[in-house]
Design a protein around this motif. Structure first.
Motif: not given
Length: 212
Positions: A169-181
């Motif tokens: 869940a952490g990985w998916i949320t991070w990846a989909r946060a976009g360039i400003g992650r």
């Protein structure tokens, strides 16, 4: 138009490995032709390697959607094996965050960011579940060793799957946060801390003789 196979190193530049050439070629082709429309032969031609070389590094085309994650799981497996021999139960959290901290944040998994563009939805779902299961298996070994319990023990498997799901869940949320992650470690820490106190408490309860 230059292709990945043209990216041969010049004087003073580090040599690009065959694996890296394959990964880069696949990333280009998946976006250009879609995942379903790209063949292994096209990838090997673009990267300038043989099919035998391809299968030295990858078992299937779908592995190219997850190569960053697979590297992280390999690192996780080694670190958890060491921690299970000498660390505490809590050390697995430190290992998970350390692996997240080593991840190359400029190479976000294609499966988590480009699946719609590449037309790889079904393969992403199926191959993604395999990665979560592989990660859970690493935690099964760790919890079985540190808890002095069998790998098939219900508590061991429940704890392992809970931790694997939280990390995913952490990985998916991070990846989909976009360039400003922000860095991956923060996302993984937040997701892991949802379940980890319960895991520690459950093992402590068993140590005191409680039953479930």
């Amino acid at each position: 138009m230059p292709t990945t196979a043209d990216h041969s190193p010049g004087v003073g530049r580090p040599k690009v490995s065959s694996r890296q050439l394959i990964e880069d070629a696949a990333a280009e082709l998946f976006v250009e032709n879609t995942y379903a429309g790209t063949t292994i032969d096209q990838i090997t031609r673009r990267s300038g390697v043989s099919r035998a070389t391809f299968f030295n590094y990858f078992g299937a085309k779908s592995d190219l959607l997850w190569f960053e994650v697979d590297r992280a799981i390999d690192s996780l497996r080694e670190a958890c094996a060491a921690a299970s021999a000498s660390g505490s139960l809590e050390s697995v959290r430190e290992v998970v965050l350390a692996v997240a901290g080593e991840f190359d944040e400029n190479r976000v998994p294609l499966a988590l960011t480009q699946s719609d563009v590449m037309g790889a939805g079904e393969d992403v779902a199926n191959s993604g579940l395999l990665r979560v299961a592989a990660q859970a298996d690493v935690y099964v070994d760790f919890f079985a060793a540190r808890g002095a319990r069998h790998r098939s023990d219900l508590l061991v498997r429940t704890a392992a799957n809970a931790l694997a799901g939280a990390v995913a869940a952490g990985w998916i949320t991070w990846a989909r946060a976009g360039i400003g992650r922000s860095p991956l470690t923060g996302y993984v820490a937040e997701s892991v801390d949802v379940v980890f106190p319960g895991i520690v408490a459950a093992f402590a309860g068993v140590d005191r003789g409680n039953t479930f």
